[in-house]
Design a protein around this motif. Structure first.
Motif, mmCIF file in Angstrom:
data_model
loop_
_atom_site.group_PDB
_atom_site.id
_atom_site.type_symbol
_atom_site.label_atom_id
_atom_site.label_comp_id
_atom_site.label_asym_id
_atom_site.label_seq_id
_atom_site.Cartn_x
_atom_site.Cartn_y
_atom_site.Cartn_z
ATOM 1 N N ALA A 53 0.811 -1.213 0.000
ATOM 2 C CA ALA A 53 0.000 0.000 0.000
ATOM 3 C C ALA A 53 0.846 1.265 0.000
ATOM 4 C CB ALA A 53 -0.940 -0.005 1.205
ATOM 5 N N HIS A 54 1.816 1.344 0.900
ATOM 6 C CA HIS A 54 2.561 2.583 1.136
ATOM 7 C C HIS A 54 4.059 2.348 1.052
ATOM 8 C CE1 HIS A 54 -1.154 2.775 3.712
ATOM 9 N NE2 HIS A 54 -1.317 3.849 2.951
ATOM 10 N N ASP A 83 5.914 -0.174 3.708
ATOM 11 C CA ASP A 83 5.289 -1.482 3.946
ATOM 12 C C ASP A 83 6.111 -2.621 3.361
ATOM 13 O OD1 ASP A 83 2.964 -0.477 5.249
ATOM 14 O OD2 ASP A 83 2.058 -0.011 3.309
ATOM 15 N N HIS A 135 -4.474 -0.874 2.726
ATOM 16 C CA HIS A 135 -4.016 -2.264 2.744
ATOM 17 C C HIS A 135 -5.161 -3.185 2.302
ATOM 18 C CE1 HIS A 135 -0.212 -1.744 5.334
ATOM 19 N NE2 HIS A 135 -0.636 -0.539 5.008
HETATM 20 ZN ZN LIG Z 1 0.873 0.866 4.905
#
Ligand SMILES: [Zn+2]
Length: 292
Positions: free
Chosen positions: A13-14, A17, A145
């Protein structure tokens, strides 16, 4: 057909991660000659700004945060030996309930079919043998997520037969108890999950019944974890990859424990196998079991 390398694709997601959840397997499989592809879905603009400034506070410039985090992500990928970084560049949706959830361009507000179509193009391009993403709860309920899980599973439907093995990251409850101890020791808030009631929303003082869970459970009982990959030899790289995300350092409590303790705690990465056409026996110790 042209020979192509065995390929691992992780969908996250980011920025950061990739290091927390799969830094060990990315580093290990790169070292073993497997091609590694990281797909990062959002720009991370809801992360901390310089000096730990939070979204919505004075001095938090989302575009500048995204630009900084992209550089950190690229540095993390160098540490982990990631061969290909693909950015979907959706807007970070923030934590569940934030106004950013519904902001134009946010990942959470993007129709699953749109994200899935873009990811399916990458599946066709790289033809990964193994795809890793989060479980349906996004491990702990973060909307981006959860959305990463949804677009990944939908993209796999758009590219049938391409990917023999699909995994969701997870944590066995035995390891979560050890995380809990470490988090308390290193000064982070944490409530220990129990096997049947683990939930961020249901944590209760010891001996009391938890409140009705509002979120699905986090992690899995040990006997439901299918895949345990030993990545202790790559603990240093995983730690350095996390450290590359320096702007989020305040939130990355792992960095406080030092490499040795970190590797001891985080040196086994665990997954649940949700798709398989190889018939490899479970439990297994290798995401590529049955493929090489
Ligand atoms: Zn994340």
């Amino acid at each position: 057909m042209a020979e192509r390398p065995l390929t691992l694709m992780a969908v996250h997601a980011h920025p950061d991660d990739e290091a927390t959840g799969t830094g060990g397997v990315l580093a290990r499989y790169a070292a073993e000659g497997i091609r590694t592809v990281l797909v990062t879905c959002t720009d991370g603009a809801c992360g901390d700004g310089p000096g730990g400034v939070k979204p919505g506070e004075d001095g938090h410039d989302p575009a500048a945060v995204a630009a900084l985090r992209r550089k950190e992500l690229e540095a993390s990928c160098r540490v982990l030996g990631v061969d290909h970084l693909e950015l979907l560049e959706y807007g970070d949706s923030g934590m569940m309930g934030w106004a950013a959830n519904d902001a134009p361009g946010s990942f959470w507000s993007t129709p699953v079919a749109d994200g899935a179509a873009r990811l399916a193009e990458l599946l066709h391009h790289y033809r990964p043998d193994v795809v890793v993403t989060y479980d349906e709860n996004g491990f702990y309920g973060h909307p981006d997520h959860i959305q990463a899980n949804r677009i990944t599973m939908a993209a796999l439907e758009l590219a049938p037969g391409l990917t023999p093995k699909v995994y969701w990251t997870t944590a066995p409850h035995s390891a979560m108890r050890r995380f809990g101890e470490a988090m308390r020791e290193f000064g982070a808030d944490w409530d220990e999950p129990s096997d049947s009631t683990a939930s961020a929303a249901s944590a209760a003082p010891e001996g009391e019944a938890p409140a009705a869970p509002e979120l699905p459970p986090i992690g899995l009982p040990d006997d439901q974890v299918t895949t345990w990959v030993d990545t202790h030899a790559y603990g240093s790289q995983k730690f350095d990859a996390l450290a590359a995300h320096a702007s989020q350092g305040e939130n990355i409590f792992f960095l406080r424990m030092g490499k040795e303790r970190f590797t001891d705690l985080m040196g086994t990465e665990t997954f649940v196998r949700v798709r398989d056409t190889t018939g490899a026996d479970l439990p297994e110790k290798d995401l590529f079991a049955g493929l090489r």
